[in-house]
Enzyme design. Structure first.
Site, PDB file in Angstrom:
ATOM      1  N   CYS A   2       0.812  -1.209   0.000  1.00 31.06           N
ATOM      2  CA  CYS A   2       0.000   0.000   0.000  1.00 31.06           C
ATOM      3  C   CYS A   2       0.853   1.270   0.000  1.00 31.06           C
ATOM      4  O   CYS A   2       1.963   1.276   0.518  1.00 31.06           O
ATOM      5  CB  CYS A   2      -0.889   0.034   1.241  1.00 31.06           C
ATOM      6  SG  CYS A   2      -1.845  -1.449   1.475  1.00 31.06           S
ATOM      7  N   ARG A  27       4.706   0.724  -6.113  1.00 32.36           N
ATOM      8  CA  ARG A  27       4.659  -0.161  -4.952  1.00 32.36           C
ATOM      9  C   ARG A  27       3.695  -1.341  -5.177  1.00 32.36           C
ATOM     10  O   ARG A  27       3.747  -2.315  -4.442  1.00 32.36           O
ATOM     11  CB  ARG A  27       4.228   0.629  -3.710  1.00 32.36           C
ATOM     12  CG  ARG A  27       5.215   1.703  -3.328  1.00 32.36           C
ATOM     13  CD  ARG A  27       4.659   2.600  -2.240  1.00 32.36           C
ATOM     14  NE  ARG A  27       4.500   1.925  -0.988  1.00 32.36           N
ATOM     15  CZ  ARG A  27       5.464   1.712  -0.105  1.00 32.36           C
ATOM     16  NH1 ARG A  27       6.676   2.144  -0.362  1.00 32.36           N
ATOM     17  NH2 ARG A  27       5.226   1.107   1.023  1.00 32.36           N
ATOM     18  N   TRP A  75      -2.992  -2.585  -1.641  1.00 27.36           N
ATOM     19  CA  TRP A  75      -2.557  -3.912  -2.122  1.00 27.36           C
ATOM     20  C   TRP A  75      -3.226  -4.889  -1.165  1.00 27.36           C
ATOM     21  O   TRP A  75      -2.825  -5.006  -0.011  1.00 27.36           O
ATOM     22  CB  TRP A  75      -1.031  -3.979  -2.062  1.00 27.36           C
ATOM     23  CG  TRP A  75      -0.433  -5.180  -2.733  1.00 27.36           C
ATOM     24  CD1 TRP A  75      -0.136  -5.308  -4.054  1.00 27.36           C
ATOM     25  CD2 TRP A  75      -0.015  -6.396  -2.105  1.00 27.36           C
ATOM     26  NE1 TRP A  75       0.431  -6.537  -4.291  1.00 27.36           N
ATOM     27  CE2 TRP A  75       0.520  -7.228  -3.114  1.00 27.36           C
ATOM     28  CE3 TRP A  75      -0.031  -6.877  -0.799  1.00 27.36           C
ATOM     29  CZ2 TRP A  75       1.024  -8.493  -2.859  1.00 27.36           C
ATOM     30  CZ3 TRP A  75       0.460  -8.146  -0.539  1.00 27.36           C
ATOM     31  CH2 TRP A  75       0.984  -8.939  -1.573  1.00 27.36           C
ATOM     32  N   ASN A 101      -1.223   1.308   5.920  1.00 28.58           N
ATOM     33  CA  ASN A 101      -0.341   0.338   5.260  1.00 28.58           C
ATOM     34  C   ASN A 101       0.192  -0.584   6.356  1.00 28.58           C
ATOM     35  O   ASN A 101       0.669  -0.095   7.383  1.00 28.58           O
ATOM     36  CB  ASN A 101       0.818   1.079   4.559  1.00 28.58           C
ATOM     37  CG  ASN A 101       1.853   0.125   3.991  1.00 28.58           C
ATOM     38  OD1 ASN A 101       1.578  -1.049   3.755  1.00 28.58           O
ATOM     39  ND2 ASN A 101       3.057   0.640   3.772  1.00 28.58           N
ATOM     40  N   GLY A 102       0.105  -1.896   6.125  1.00 25.47           N
ATOM     41  CA  GLY A 102       0.590  -2.844   7.135  1.00 25.47           C
ATOM     42  C   GLY A 102      -0.477  -3.874   7.425  1.00 25.47           C
ATOM     43  O   GLY A 102      -1.445  -4.025   6.662  1.00 25.47           O
ATOM     44  N   GLU A 481      18.863 -15.294 -11.038  1.00 23.03           N
ATOM     45  CA  GLU A 481      18.356 -13.941 -11.221  1.00 23.03           C
ATOM     46  C   GLU A 481      17.782 -13.768 -12.637  1.00 23.03           C
ATOM     47  O   GLU A 481      16.741 -13.138 -12.813  1.00 23.03           O
ATOM     48  CB  GLU A 481      19.472 -12.918 -10.940  1.00 23.03           C
ATOM     49  CG  GLU A 481      19.099 -11.472 -11.168  1.00 23.03           C
ATOM     50  CD  GLU A 481      17.960 -10.939 -10.304  1.00 23.03           C
ATOM     51  OE1 GLU A 481      17.495 -11.663  -9.399  1.00 23.03           O
ATOM     52  OE2 GLU A 481      17.514  -9.808 -10.559  1.00 23.03           O
ATOM     53  N   LYS A 485      13.985 -12.594 -13.334  1.00 28.58           N
ATOM     54  CA  LYS A 485      13.670 -11.396 -14.131  1.00 28.58           C
ATOM     55  C   LYS A 485      12.650 -11.737 -15.195  1.00 28.58           C
ATOM     56  O   LYS A 485      11.692 -11.016 -15.417  1.00 28.58           O
ATOM     57  CB  LYS A 485      14.916 -10.842 -14.827  1.00 28.58           C
ATOM     58  CG  LYS A 485      15.860  -9.964 -14.067  1.00 28.58           C
ATOM     59  CD  LYS A 485      15.343  -8.639 -13.578  1.00 28.58           C
ATOM     60  CE  LYS A 485      14.530  -8.765 -12.338  1.00 28.58           C
ATOM     61  NZ  LYS A 485      15.161  -8.674 -11.053  1.00 28.58           N
ATOM     62  N   GLU A 488       8.980 -13.001 -13.573  1.00 26.77           N
ATOM     63  CA  GLU A 488       8.163 -12.066 -12.795  1.00 26.77           C
ATOM     64  C   GLU A 488       7.490 -11.015 -13.675  1.00 26.77           C
ATOM     65  O   GLU A 488       6.437 -10.512 -13.323  1.00 26.77           O
ATOM     66  CB  GLU A 488       8.978 -11.406 -11.676  1.00 26.77           C
ATOM     67  CG  GLU A 488      10.066 -10.479 -12.131  1.00 26.77           C
ATOM     68  CD  GLU A 488      10.831  -9.845 -10.972  1.00 26.77           C
ATOM     69  OE1 GLU A 488      10.262  -9.658  -9.905  1.00 26.77           O
ATOM     70  OE2 GLU A 488      12.014  -9.519 -11.174  1.00 26.77           O
ATOM     71  N   HIS A 504      19.579 -35.247 -12.495  1.00 26.78           N
ATOM     72  CA  HIS A 504      18.915 -35.814 -11.312  1.00 26.78           C
ATOM     73  C   HIS A 504      17.415 -35.557 -11.318  1.00 26.78           C
ATOM     74  O   HIS A 504      16.789 -35.546 -10.272  1.00 26.78           O
ATOM     75  CB  HIS A 504      19.580 -35.277 -10.046  1.00 26.78           C
ATOM     76  CG  HIS A 504      21.034 -35.624 -10.004  1.00 26.78           C
ATOM     77  ND1 HIS A 504      21.470 -36.890  -9.714  1.00 26.78           N
ATOM     78  CD2 HIS A 504      22.127 -34.889 -10.291  1.00 26.78           C
ATOM     79  CE1 HIS A 504      22.799 -36.918  -9.796  1.00 26.78           C
ATOM     80  NE2 HIS A 504      23.215 -35.712 -10.147  1.00 26.78           N
ATOM     81  N   LYS A 603       6.532  -3.527  -4.901  1.00 27.52           N
ATOM     82  CA  LYS A 603       7.947  -3.156  -4.863  1.00 27.52           C
ATOM     83  C   LYS A 603       8.536  -3.361  -3.479  1.00 27.52           C
ATOM     84  O   LYS A 603       9.651  -3.826  -3.333  1.00 27.52           O
ATOM     85  CB  LYS A 603       8.084  -1.692  -5.300  1.00 27.52           C
ATOM     86  CG  LYS A 603       9.510  -1.171  -5.320  1.00 27.52           C
ATOM     87  CD  LYS A 603      10.290  -1.781  -6.466  1.00 27.52           C
ATOM     88  CE  LYS A 603      11.720  -1.316  -6.531  1.00 27.52           C
ATOM     89  NZ  LYS A 603      12.534  -2.240  -7.346  1.00 27.52           N
TER      90      LYS A 603
END
Ligand code: F6R
Length: 608
Positions: A2, A27, A75, A101-102, A481, A485, A488, A504, A603
Site C-alpha cells: 500500500c 509499490r 494492495w 499500510n501494514g 536472477e 527477471k 516475474e 537428477h 515493490k
C-alpha cells in the site's frame, strides 16, 4: 504494498494527493482512494483498479474541493480488492477517517470487542478496526486517541488520519511500515516514500517506530507514544524529481537498466582511495573484522541472489565461511549465531518485512549486523549496526535491476575489504581486483550495446511455455536472477538449475524447442556446463549462451551466443546479468505485459 499520501496546506489537496499516489504506483496496488476535508466535511472517493479510474471519477481531483486530505493505494491483504475494501475508512459518523499500510494482526479480536460495543463494520479489512477504535477512544484529543490505539493494536502500521473536529490537522503514525513527512513551502505532506513528495520538497523527516506526527499548514510536530514532543532533524534528499521520472523511456525498467553504469560507478568510486578499499561508514575496526569467523547473508528475492553470488566471492577472496539464507527461512530456523558471526542483510527498500525481522532476530542475540541498503533512512538502514548504502538512486520498476547491480558492487567491496584486512590477498592481487572493478561501469555500457540483438531474439520466444536457465557456481547464481527477471514480468514459467543437477530429474522437462539459457563465465567450469548444453540440445532444446569474449568454443553447442567483456571471475555477474535483464524485459514487452507493475507484485514487501 500500500501507498499513503497526505497533505495540508494552501493548495487544493486532491490533485496533490493524486499526483503523490501516481508516484507510489510502483509499490503495487489494486484499488485507490482519497479523503478530502472541505467545507461540507470529509468526502471520500475510492475505486477498484488503476488510479486513472479515481482520477477520472474526481476530474483530476477538481470535484473534491478542500486544502487537506489523505490518499491511499491498496494492495489487498484482508478482503478482496473492491470499492468497499479500498481505503480510506471512516468511523460510523464519518468524523474520523483513516488510511493504513501494514497488517493489524489482532484485528479479529479487536473487531469482536468493538462489535460487542455496538460498532458495525462494512468492509472486510483489518484497517476499519483502526477507524472504530480511534472513535472509541476519542475524547476531543486526537493525540490521546492515537496513543491509546497504539497500545492496543498489534502488527505493523503506517497510518494517515483526519479528525473532523480538527480542521487543518493531518496526523500520521507508524510501526514497522514506512512513512515520511515532507516539509514544503505553503503546506506539509506525509507519504510512504520520498518520490511522492519530491515535486514539493527535498526536506524530509523519517518517522521512527511508534512516533506520531501532527501536520498543519505551517508546522510539523512529533510526539512519542506518551504524547511527549520530540525533536527531529530533517534529511535533505540528494536526488531530484527527474530521477523518479521516466525521462523518455517507455518503462522505468528500461531506464533503470540503462542507469546501471552510473549507479555502479556511484556506489564504487567513492570507496576506492589510493588503491585501497575504504568504506567510511563501516564502523568495524580491523581487529573486529579479523575476529569474524562466519558470515550469514540474509535477504529476499533478487537481493538473495546477490548473496548467493557473494558467498563465492567472500569465501574465495577473504576465506570466510558464508551461509546464504532467505530471510523468511532464517527468521524461523533458529540459526546458530555467536559473537564471531556477522549477519549481513541486503535490501533495496530497507523495509522488507522478513529481512527486517531477520535483522532483529540477529540483533536480539547480540550478533553484529550490517545492512546493504538503497533507501536512505529506511528501517533496516537505521536498525543495523552498520550500513553500506548502494547509491542506485530511486528504483521505481518493481523488477529490480540497478539496485541488484549496486548490491553486487557493495558486496564485492566488502569482501575485498575483509580480504585486505585479513591479508588473504596480496597487494598486487588487490591492485588487479581494483583495476577490474573500476572497469565494470564501462563494460556494462558495452554489454548494453547488445540490446537490439537481444530484442530480436526475445521476440521469437513470446509464446514460450517454459524457459530454463542453467549454470554452475556463480553462473548458477546469475541463472537464478535471469530466471526471476523473466518470469516475474513476462509470466512465462521459468526455473534456474545448477547445471550438474539436470540429470537428477529436471532434464525430463526438456522438449523439442524448449529454450535453455546457459551461463558460462567461470572458465574452470566451461567444459562441464558445455556437456550439459549438449545433453539438453540432443533432447531437442534450443540453447542460448551468455559467455565471456574469447570463449568461441561455445558456438559449437549453442544456437545463439551473447558475449560479455572479460573481467575477473568473481565479478562476472555484473556483466552477465545485463543480457538476461534485457531478455526478460523484451519478452515481457513483446507479450504486452505491464513491465513496471507486474500483476500481484509489490515493490516494497512490508508484510510477511
Ligand atoms: C525482483 C525483486 C524482488 C526483491 C525482493 C527484496 O525483481 O525486486 O525479488 O529483490 O522483494 O526486496 P528488497 O531488496 O527491497 O528487500
Amino acid at each position: 504494498m500500500c501507498g499513503i499520501v497526505g497533505y495540508v496546506g494552501e493548495n487544493q489537496a486532491a490533485p496533490i494527493l493524486l499526483d503523490g499516489l501516481y508516484k507510489l504506483e510502483y509499490r503495487g496496488y489494486d484499488s485507490a482512494g482519497i479523503a478530502v476535508y472541505g467545507e461540507d466535511g470529509i468526502k471520500v472517493v475510492k475505486a477498484r483498479g488503476r488510479l486513472k479510474v479515481l482520477d477520472e471519477m474526481t476530474h483530476g481531483g477538481e470535484m473534491l474541493p478542500g486544502t487537506m486530505g489523505i490518499g491511499h493505494t491498496r494492495w489487498a491483504t484482508h478482503g478482496a480488492p473492491n470499492d468497499t475494501n479500498a481505503h480510506p475508512h471512516f468511523n460510523k459518523d464519518e468524523s474520523i477517517v483513516v488510511v493504513h499500510n501494514g497488517i493489524i494482526e489482532n484485528y479479529l479480536k479487536l473487531k469482536k470487542k468493538l462489535e460487542s460495543k455496538g460498532y458495525e463494520f462494512c468492509s472486510d479489512t483489518d484497517t476499519e478496526v483502526v477507524a472504530h477504535l480511534l472513535d472509541y477512544y476519542y475524547d476531543g484529543n486526537p493525540l490521546t486517541a492515537i496513543s491509546k490505539i497504539m497500545h492496543r493494536v498489534e502488527g505493523s502500521y503506517a497510518l494517515g488520519i483526519l479528525f473532523k473536529d480538527h480542521p487543518g490537522e493531518v496526523y500520521a503514525v507508524r510501526k514497522d511500515s514506512p512513512l515520511i513527512v515532507g516539509r514544503a513551502k505553503g503546506g506539509n505532506l506525509i507519504a510512504s516514500d520520498v518520490p511522492a513528495v519530491l515535486k514539493y520538497t527535498r526536506s524530509v523527516y523519517f518517522i521512527d517506530n511508534e512516533e506520531i506526527a501532527k501536520l498543519t499548514r505551517d508546522t510539523i510536530t512529533f510526539y512519542n507514544i506518551d504524547e511527549e514532543p520530540l525533536q527531529k532533524t530533517p534529511t535533505e534528499i540528494a536526488w531530484d524529481i527527474t530521477a523518479a521520472e521516466k525521462g523518455g523511456y517507455e518503462y522505468f525498467m528500461l531506464k533503470e537498466i540503462y542507469e546501471q553504469p552510473k549507479a555502479i560507478a556511484d556506489t564504487l568510486n567513492p570507496r576506492i582511495k589510493d588503491g585501497r578499499i575504504v568504506i567510511e561508514e563501516l564502523k568495524m575496526s580491523d581487529d573486529e573484522m579479523r575476529q569474524i569467523r562466519k558470515i550469514f547473508i540474509v535477504a529476499c528475492g533478487s537481493a538473495y541472489h546477490t548473496g548467493v553470488t557473494s558467498k563465492y566471492v567472500f569465501e574465495g577472496l577473504a576465506r570466510i565461511p558464508v551461509e546464504v539464507d532467505l530471510a523468511s527461512e532464517f527468521r524461523y530456523r533458529s540459526p546458530i549465531l555467536d559473537e564471531q558471526t556477522l549477519v549481513i542483510i541486503i535490501s533495496q527498500s530497507g523495509e522488507t518485512a522478513d529481512s527486517l525481522a531477520a535483522l532483529r532476530l540477529a540483533k536480539s542475540q547480540g550478533v553484529r549486523t550490517l545492512g546493504i541498503v538503497n533507501v536512505v533512512g529506511s528501517s533496516i538502514a537505521r536498525e543495523a549496526d552498520n550500513v553500506i548504502y548502494t547509491w542506485a538512486g530511486p528504483e521505481i520498476a518493481v523488477a529490480t535491476t540497478k539496485a541488484y547491480s549496486t548490491q553486487l558492487i557493495a558486496e564485492y567491496l566488502l569482501a575485498l575489504k575483509f580480504a585486505q584486512v585479513r591479508g588473504t590477498v596480496t597487494d598486487e592481487e588487490m591492485e588487479g581486483y581494483i583495476r577490474e572493478l573500476k572497469m565494470i561501469p564501462d563494460q556494462v555500457e558495452l554489454t548494453l550495446g547488445n540490446k537490439e540483438k537481444i530484442q530480436k531474439f526475445a521476440n521469437r520466444y513470446l509464446a514460450a511455455k517454459d524457459i530454463f536457465f542453467i549454470g554452475r557456481g556463480i553462473d548458477y547464481a546469475i541463472s537464478m536472477e535471469g530466471s526471476l527477471k523473466l518470469k516475474e514480468i513476462s509470466y512465462i514459467h521459468s526455473d534456474a538449475y545448477a547445471a550438474g543437477e539436470l540429470k537428477h530429474g529436471t532434464i525430463s522437462l526438456i522438449e523439442e524447442g524448449t529454450l535453455v539459457t546457459a551461463v558460462l563465465t567461470q572458465e574452470e567450469l566451461y567444459k562441464k556446463t558445455m556437456s550439459n548444453m549438449v545433453e539438453v540440445r540432443s533432447r531437442g532444446a534450443f540453447v542460448m549462451a551468455v559467455t565471456n569474449t574469447g570463449n568461441q568454443e561455445v558456438e559449437k553447442t549453442a544456437d545463439f551466443v551473447i558475449y560479455i567483456p572479460q573481467t575477473n571471475k568473481y565479478f562476472t555477474n555484473s556483466l552477465a546479468i545485463i543480457p538476461l535483464q534485457l531478455f526478460g524485459y523484451y519478452v515481457a514487452l513483446g507479450r504486452g505485459c505491464d513491465v513496471d507493475k507486474p500483476r500481484n507484485l509489490a515493490k516494497s514487501v512490508t508484510v510477511e
